[in-house]
Design an enzyme around this catalytic site. Structure first.
Site, mmCIF file in Angstrom:
data_model
loop_
_atom_site.group_PDB
_atom_site.id
_atom_site.type_symbol
_atom_site.label_atom_id
_atom_site.label_comp_id
_atom_site.label_asym_id
_atom_site.label_seq_id
_atom_site.Cartn_x
_atom_site.Cartn_y
_atom_site.Cartn_z
ATOM 1 N N ASP A 326 0.861 -1.177 0.000
ATOM 2 C CA ASP A 326 0.000 0.000 0.000
ATOM 3 C C ASP A 326 0.902 1.233 0.000
ATOM 4 O OD1 ASP A 326 -2.258 1.606 0.079
ATOM 5 O OD2 ASP A 326 -3.206 0.492 1.708
ATOM 6 N N GLU A 529 -9.705 7.234 4.783
ATOM 7 C CA GLU A 529 -8.939 6.787 5.940
ATOM 8 C C GLU A 529 -8.144 7.926 6.561
ATOM 9 O OE1 GLU A 529 -6.298 5.254 2.460
ATOM 10 O OE2 GLU A 529 -8.393 5.808 2.796
#
Length: 849
Positions: A326, A529
């Site tokens: 990620d 997020e």
């Protein structure tokens, strides 16, 4: 020998043999460490191994240099590479992050996207500089439709799709999404997210389908089939398909307090049974990539966890695709940085996601680490084999270039009516009716209807995060051509039926035009997020703006239908009490007209569509309750709850509206102790300049910082400065996202710190907190001269009531800096143990005045 000419030869059968020889010994070793690989299943992918593909992988690998191999393992982002970079290095892939567009243009056309894809592809197969003709691939976060592109169909976010509990619907949505992605020349999607969410405070809750692992498993299987095709019927990776990614492996939905990128401390058995079921479904369907998660498991970052990435995922579960990181996730591993992390590759990561300019030093450092043996060549060969295997399976070596593919640039694909009709169907199926007093719904469209609330005519708000921009913010209705707001959808049907509708965001109306009913559309602002994490689940705690609107309408004798937009279940007892009907819309996306299809009758007074959505998340009975199915707690609405038009609603208007905010805060919440605590970073300040503290010794102009020992090694720090400086230190949000500290204010907590005067004297010291907001959002309190004069080399705890900062206009629900201290003087000052505390009995308490 010139290293650009070096070749390495390793046959696929040898790779397989080495893996088999070492596997049983490795499993035995892991079991001895207290881990148990037998918990994890062997999964047979529905995409079979092909001898032809494996032979081709071996042939390609045998003719690649180390540099070419490492380039396959690097994934930069479009804002930080050029076409010439692609030609020179031949990256295996690249991506666009949320809010990244061709030419930096938010309104880039489909043609613009295709042109960039074509340019990058042609550069990747141009061997003039790097000697490689291996095609690159482009990855994108198409998580609820092709959400980065203006004009795309935006489907409900996963939490709404989970409420529909319809895997076949999900498969159709995946098929439509794949076509719209292909229209922009992109071959790879970072979806589905298969987190099983267990704490709704997490800012990514809406990316989860359910708290129930079986829904996540079944949906993962369905969406991977929809994106990649059906491996069982040999219909995989046809012209209408893309490569999928199941993410984020593993446990991101179960971190402590729902902390994004936090620590999951469940047992290995629970990790599998609750948090890994999406991989059981996704890998069975044949997902070709898995994204490693930002979170830790028992303190170990997943990006560097060899047991989970290699022993479990690749060896035990049989995953033969590749693992991608990620966003600079490798840089969070202990001992790593964004520019260097052999630990991640050695643990089993196959591809670094390396946005920003970090990709270049990462490339060269990784090459050096392979050459000096820090990263074994066998590990690199395995990683590159996996990447090549996926590219061959997906047909990237044989397909035409992106601009020449079937759907490329096709204006009939992006946001077409067929896809919008599918999204509208998904909206209808995802809505959950929580209250319907006296059967007020469905409404007759022939009435005089008032629609109000800031979500009524706001497609951006109803679509949530990951919508054009990363956080889903700064979007107007004009950014959604072809989309429909909730108000527009209702208006179309009311006008057609001969009724009357008025849009009034604040609920006002003409004295002679009292409505028969009011529809109030309200809820959470968009977030992704980081930004979305919350300390508790109370909606609009402390402001209650939307509640006041509902109550003002009710006070005038107007029935109210509340339509609630949210990325999670929330504590809305007061809003439920005040409403005649209450509908959880979740985040429905661009097709707001689907809501009118359910809450309105047709022109002949017939029900159009009944409510069929059921809660896939338990609804909390208190803002501090973190409740899941089968955990023994009593939610307000249990998992699976949902009314329809045949159900008699028994919910009363007397739900408890009071709660103790202090139960959502800790007795002590350290901001700095030995090091800054997440999500804060420490900055040295001098007048208007800031410098990130990266080591145990830093300097900014005339201000010096160094760590010192108090109780343990380097648990505190010292600042040295002269009279000419306004010097200090501050904690700032690492990611720039504000934190909600309002619960600490309501609990009458304190900002505390330990201070000692090592030498010299201070003429002025101020303590501040900073936030973001429309108005001045910073405040500071000066330490009284009497306290300054009394400071010595002995440590003293100082406390400032948080109510002081709030009274000085600091909006602590939007805190970006919870602590800033500024000094004027010629001194050496020690500081440590910066915290929020419920009590301050041993401290010197500073009065607000």
């Amino acid at each position: 020998m010139n290293k650009l000419k070096r070749k390495t030869v390793l046959s696929v059968c040898m790779v397989t043999l080495l893996s088999a020889c070492g596997q049983s010994k490795r499993l035995e070793t892991e079991t001895e460490k207290g881990k148990d690989p037998s918990i994890w299943p062997n999964i047979t992918s529905e995409i079979p191994v092909s001898k032809d593909v494996e032979l081709r992988v071996a042939q390609l690998l045998a003719n690649m240099t180390i540099e070419q191999k490492v380039a396959q393992m690097i994934q930069p982002e479009i804002r930080d590479i050029t076409v010439e970079d692609m030609r020179k290095y031949g990256f295996g892939s690249y991506l666009n992050g949320g809010g990244a567009f061709p030419n930096g243009d938010k309104h880039a056309t489909v043609t613009d996207w295709v042109m960039l894809a074509e340019s990058m592809y042609q550069a990747s197969i141009d061997a003039s500089l790097d000697g490689s003709t291996i095609p690159t691939m482009w990855g994108t976060d198409a998580v609820h439709g092709h959400n980065n592109v203006i004009g795309a169909t935006l489907f409900p976010h996963n939490i709404g799709l989970g409420a529909a509990n319809d895997p076949k619907l999900i498969e159709r949505i995946a098929q439509a999404t794949a076509k719209e992605v292909l229209a922009t020349g992109i071959d790879w999607i970072f979806a589905p997210t298969v987190a099983t969410v267990r704490d709704d405070r997490w800012g990514r809750t809406y990316e989860g389908y359910s708290e129930a692992p079986e829904i996540v498993r079944d949906y993962a299987y369905a969406i991977v089939k929809g994106l990649q095709g059906d491996g069982l019927s040999n219909e995989v990776f046809k012209e209408q398909h893309v490569i999928s990614t199941v993410k984020h492996f593993v446990g991101d939905g179960g971190t402590i307090k729902g902390d994004d990128q936090g620590d999951n401390v469940v047992s290995e058995e629970t990790l599998f049974k609750i948090h890994a079921q999406g991989y059981v479904g996704g890998l069975k369907a044949g997902s070709q990539s898995v994204m490693a998660s930002f979170n830790s498991w028992h303190g170990d970052k997943i990006h560097g966890n060899k047991y989970l990435l290699t022993t479990v995922l690749k060896e035990r579960m049989g995953f033969d695709g590749f693992v991608v990181g990620d966003w600079n996730g490798h840089g969070q591993i202990e001992g790593c940085s964004n520019e260097s992390c052999p630990q991640a590759i050695n643990a089993g990561l196959d591809m670094f996601m390396a946005p920003t300019k970090s990709w270049k030093p990462l490339f060269y450092n990784t090459v050096d680490q392979v050459e000096d043996g820090t990263i074994p060549l066998t590990r690199v060969n395995d990683a590159v084999s996996r990447i090549l295997r996926v590219k061959l399976r997906a047909g990237l070596f044989n397909k035409p270039s992106p601009a020449m593919r079937l759907y490329a640039g096709d204006s009939k694909i992006m946001g077409n009516q067929q896809h919008r009709a599918l999204a509208r169907e998904a909206v209808r199926k995802s809505m959950v009716l929580l209250k319907n007093k006296a059967g007020i719904l469905p409404l007759s469209p022939k009435q005089n209807i008032l629609i109000s609330g800031d979500g009524a005519d706001n497609i951006g708000k109803q679509s949530g995060g990951w919508t054009i921009t990363w956080q889903g913010t700064n979007n107007a209705n004009s950014d959604f051509p072809g989309g429909t707001s909730i108000y527009e959808g209702i208006k179309q049907q009311v006008v057609k039926a001969g009724g009357n509708i008025t849009l009034s965001l604040d609920g006002s109306f003409a004295n002679n035009d009292k409505p028969d009913v009011a529809i109030v559309v309200f809820g959470e602002e968009p977030y992704a997020e980081g930004q979305g994490d919350r300390p508790h689940l109370a909606y609009q705690y402390g402001t209650n703006k939307d509640l006041k609107l509902i109550k003002s309408l009710k006070a005038q004798g107007i029935p109210v239908v509340s339509l609630f937009i949210s990325g999670r279940p929330m504590w809305v007892n007061a809003q439920l009490n005040a409403s005649d009907a209450f509908v959880a819309l979740w985040l429905p996306g661009s097709e707001g007209d689907g809501i009118a299809d359910v809450i309105l009758r047709d022109g002949n007074n017939h029900i159009q569509h009944d409510f069929s959505g059921r809660l896939s998340f338990s609804w909390p009975n208190a803002p501090t309750q973190h409740v899941n199915r089968f955990d023994g707690q009593a939610p307000l609405f249990e998992y699976g709850y949902g009314l329809n038009y045949a159900t008699t609603d028994t919910l009363k208007d007397n739900l408890n509206e009071q709660f103790d905010i202090s139960s959502s805060v800790n007795e002590v919440e350290f901001l700095y102790d030995v090091q800054p605590k997440k999500p804060w970073a420490l900055y040295l300040t001098e007048r208007n300049e800031n410098k990130l503290v990266k080591s145990n010794s830093e300097q900014l102009n005339g201000v010096e910082f160094r760590t010192i020992d108090r109780f343990v090694q380097e648990d505190s720090f010292q600042l040295s400065f002269t009279n000419s400086d306004i010097a200090g230190i501050q904690l700032l949000s690492k990611h720039g996202f504000p934190e909600d500290l309002s619960a600490y204010v309501k609990s009458n907590a304190y900002l505390t710190f330990d201070i000692s005067l090592k030498s010299g004297s201070l003429s002025k010291t101020s303590i501040g907190m900073n936030c973001v907001g429309e108005k001045q959002c910073s405040s500071q309190v000066s330490l009284p001269e009497k306290i300054l004069n009394a400071l010595t080399d002995d440590w003293q705890e100082v406390a400032v009531p948080l109510t002081c900062f709030e009274s000085l206009d600091a909006k602590l629900s939007q805190t970006v800096s919870p602590f800033k201290v500024s000094f004027v003087g010629d001194a050496q000052v020690g500081l440590g143990k910066i915290a929020l505390r419920a009590t301050a009995s041993s401290a010197i308490v500073i009065a607000c005045d």
